[in-house]
Scaffold this motif. Structure first.
Motif, PDB file in Angstrom:
ATOM      1  N   GLY A 182       0.806  -1.212   0.000  1.00 26.93           N
ATOM      2  CA  GLY A 182       0.000   0.000   0.000  1.00 26.93           C
ATOM      3  C   GLY A 182       0.836   1.258   0.000  1.00 26.93           C
ATOM      4  O   GLY A 182       0.515   2.232  -0.706  1.00 26.93           O
ATOM      5  N   GLU A 183       1.919   1.254   0.768  1.00 26.34           N
ATOM      6  CA  GLU A 183       2.797   2.425   0.824  1.00 26.34           C
ATOM      7  C   GLU A 183       3.498   2.641  -0.511  1.00 26.34           C
ATOM      8  O   GLU A 183       3.603   3.771  -0.999  1.00 26.34           O
ATOM      9  CB  GLU A 183       3.828   2.260   1.933  1.00 26.34           C
ATOM     10  N   LEU A 184       3.971   1.560  -1.138  1.00 27.17           N
ATOM     11  CA  LEU A 184       4.621   1.710  -2.436  1.00 27.17           C
ATOM     12  C   LEU A 184       3.631   2.222  -3.468  1.00 27.17           C
ATOM     13  O   LEU A 184       3.953   3.116  -4.267  1.00 27.17           O
ATOM     14  CB  LEU A 184       5.212   0.377  -2.886  1.00 27.17           C
ATOM     15  N   ALA A 185       2.421   1.695  -3.476  1.00 26.93           N
ATOM     16  CA  ALA A 185       1.411   2.153  -4.437  1.00 26.93           C
ATOM     17  C   ALA A 185       1.128   3.640  -4.248  1.00 26.93           C
ATOM     18  O   ALA A 185       0.978   4.383  -5.228  1.00 26.93           O
ATOM     19  CB  ALA A 185       0.132   1.337  -4.282  1.00 26.93           C
ATOM     20  N   ARG A 186       1.062   4.087  -2.999  1.00 22.83           N
ATOM     21  CA  ARG A 186       0.815   5.518  -2.741  1.00 22.83           C
ATOM     22  C   ARG A 186       1.960   6.368  -3.276  1.00 22.83           C
ATOM     23  O   ARG A 186       1.731   7.434  -3.857  1.00 22.83           O
ATOM     24  CB  ARG A 186       0.638   5.757  -1.231  1.00 22.83           C
ATOM     25  N   GLN A 187       3.192   5.917  -3.093  1.00 22.86           N
ATOM     26  CA  GLN A 187       4.334   6.665  -3.620  1.00 22.86           C
ATOM     27  C   GLN A 187       4.296   6.745  -5.148  1.00 22.86           C
ATOM     28  O   GLN A 187       4.571   7.791  -5.737  1.00 22.86           O
ATOM     29  CB  GLN A 187       5.632   6.008  -3.162  1.00 22.86           C
ATOM     30  N   LEU A 188       3.949   5.643  -5.786  1.00 19.45           N
ATOM     31  CA  LEU A 188       3.938   5.594  -7.247  1.00 19.45           C
ATOM     32  C   LEU A 188       2.797   6.419  -7.827  1.00 19.45           C
ATOM     33  O   LEU A 188       2.934   7.005  -8.908  1.00 19.45           O
ATOM     34  CB  LEU A 188       3.840   4.135  -7.705  1.00 19.45           C
ATOM     35  N   GLN A 189       1.689   6.484  -7.128  1.00 22.38           N
ATOM     36  CA  GLN A 189       0.538   7.265  -7.597  1.00 22.38           C
ATOM     37  C   GLN A 189       0.875   8.745  -7.722  1.00 22.38           C
ATOM     38  O   GLN A 189       0.232   9.466  -8.497  1.00 22.38           O
ATOM     39  CB  GLN A 189      -0.642   7.089  -6.641  1.00 22.38           C
ATOM     40  N   ARG A 190       1.891   9.209  -7.004  1.00 26.32           N
ATOM     41  CA  ARG A 190       2.261  10.624  -7.064  1.00 26.32           C
ATOM     42  C   ARG A 190       2.755  11.031  -8.449  1.00 26.32           C
ATOM     43  O   ARG A 190       2.774  12.214  -8.794  1.00 26.32           O
ATOM     44  CB  ARG A 190       3.345  10.922  -6.020  1.00 26.32           C
ATOM     45  N   ASP A 191       3.159  10.043  -9.254  1.00 24.43           N
ATOM     46  CA  ASP A 191       3.651  10.342 -10.594  1.00 24.43           C
ATOM     47  C   ASP A 191       2.560  10.242 -11.646  1.00 24.43           C
ATOM     48  O   ASP A 191       2.849  10.312 -12.856  1.00 24.43           O
ATOM     49  CB  ASP A 191       4.783   9.367 -10.959  1.00 24.43           C
ATOM     50  N   SER A 192       1.315  10.091 -11.223  1.00 23.87           N
ATOM     51  CA  SER A 192       0.232   9.796 -12.167  1.00 23.87           C
ATOM     52  C   SER A 192       0.021  10.907 -13.193  1.00 23.87           C
ATOM     53  O   SER A 192      -0.427  10.635 -14.314  1.00 23.87           O
ATOM     54  CB  SER A 192      -1.074   9.529 -11.407  1.00 23.87           C
ATOM     55  N   VAL A 193       0.350  12.155 -12.858  1.00 22.49           N
ATOM     56  CA  VAL A 193       0.171  13.238 -13.818  1.00 22.49           C
ATOM     57  C   VAL A 193       1.065  13.034 -15.038  1.00 22.49           C
ATOM     58  O   VAL A 193       0.672  13.319 -16.180  1.00 22.49           O
ATOM     59  CB  VAL A 193       0.449  14.613 -13.164  1.00 22.49           C
ATOM     60  N   PHE A 194       2.281  12.486 -14.827  1.00 22.50           N
ATOM     61  CA  PHE A 194       3.191  12.228 -15.944  1.00 22.50           C
ATOM     62  C   PHE A 194       2.705  11.038 -16.769  1.00 22.50           C
ATOM     63  O   PHE A 194       2.865  11.011 -17.991  1.00 22.50           O
ATOM     64  CB  PHE A 194       4.601  11.969 -15.418  1.00 22.50           C
ATOM     65  N   PHE A 195       2.117  10.058 -16.090  1.00 21.89           N
ATOM     66  CA  PHE A 195       1.586   8.904 -16.805  1.00 21.89           C
ATOM     67  C   PHE A 195       0.426   9.324 -17.711  1.00 21.89           C
ATOM     68  O   PHE A 195       0.332   8.908 -18.865  1.00 21.89           O
ATOM     69  CB  PHE A 195       1.102   7.836 -15.827  1.00 21.89           C
TER      70      PHE A 195
END
Length: 303
Positions: free
Chosen positions: A110-123
């Motif tokens: 869950g913590e890793l997914a939250r960190q990765l979601q922060r880049d969603s604007v670039f995706f």
């Protein structure tokens, strides 16, 4: 919630799948390729690595170690007894020269997914997403499944870079939560493969065929990548054999030839317990890469 072992997260990657991607490097790999670019990902267990070039022999690490796992050799450099090491990190904290480091860390899905979601604007703007790499990410299939499922719930595209030298059940488990598969096929001949990586390629090729059959839209979700390694994989016999192998499954599956990366030599120079034979080897020129690609013409789709 599952817990995984990660050794790096690389953002703004453009070589690990479509669009701009964030690549998560997971520890643990069944192969021992002579040219491994990420030696810190070979073992799933976290290890302390010592960089002799940064060490001044002050001995602070030996004083901080509570398990007597760090000793100084005759030259005053620390040597790690990995069997005794508890990976507490005290020696790393004690070193003021950054000569010691832990080669990974544990993190909850869950913590890793939250960190990765922060880049969603670039995706969203590039058509990118998250790629799981390694090591061999499917060695931690439960963790990859957990993180990827959370990302897809948030609308993030997911991909994996894999050698497929895992049980089919691991591949089958991650298929519903991964949009894109990049499969490394290094050598077509199983004897050459065993000599170069420590394992034959029978399971890899069986999993590749089964994966292609299982993905209804495999033409858009599957790509084969061939690392061009001097003295091991970069010859006409191997490249054309891989092209024919892929074509026997489906000639429309794209094949990507990856240039040799000599930069990994810097890692090995800082790791006295990891031998490396490619210190002076250069990347192939544009003309040489074009010659390799020409070996695929008429046999495979080139990317």
């Amino acid at each position: 919630m599952s817990i995984g072992t990660v050794f790096d997260i690389q953002r703004f990657s453009i070589h690990d799948g479509p669009g701009i991607r964030t690549t998560v490097f997971l520890k643990g790999c069944p192969l021992r390729c002579a040219w491994c670019q990420n030696p810190e990902g070979l073992e799933q267990q976290i290890r302390v690595w010592n960089f002799d070039n940064l060490c001044v022999g002050c001995g602070r690490c030996t004083q901080a170690c509570l398990s007597a796992a760090v000793v100084l050799d005759a030259g005053g450099k620390p040597r790690i007894d990995h069997d005794r090491c508890t990976r507490c990190g005290h020696c790393v904290e004690a070193c003021n020269r950054n000569a010691l480091t832990l080669d990974g860390y544990e993190i909850e899905a869950g913590e890793l997914a939250r960190q990765l979601q922060r880049d969603s604007v670039f995706f969203a703007t590039s058509g990118g997403g998250v790629t799981f790499s390694g090591g061999e990410p499917l060695a931690q299939a439960n963790f990859v499944t957990d993180v990827a499922a959370r990302l897809k719930e948030g609308g993030v595209s997911t991909a994996v870079e894999t050698c497929l030298d895992v049980a089919w059940e691991a591949v089958e488990q991650v298929m519903p939560v991964l949009d894109y598969f990049q499969v490394d096929i290094k050598l077509a001949d199983t004897i050459r493969h065993a000599n170069a990586t420590g394992h034959g390629n029978e399971r890899i090729l069986a999993n590749f065929r089964r994966l292609a059959e299982s993905l209804d839209d495999h033409r858009s979700r599957l790509r084969i990548r061939v690392p061009l390694v001097p003295g091991f994989t970069a010859d006409r016999e191997n490249i054309t054999a891989i092209a024919r192998l892929v074509a026997s499954v489906d000639a429309s599956i794209p094949v990507e030839l990856m240039n040799f990366n000599p930069l990994a030599a810097a890692k090995y120079r800082r790791m006295p317990d990891r031998p490396y034979d490619f210190v002076e080897t250069r990347a192939y020129s544009d003309e040489e890469m074009e010659a390799f690609r020409n070996m695929l013409v008429g046999v495979a789709v080139i990317r």
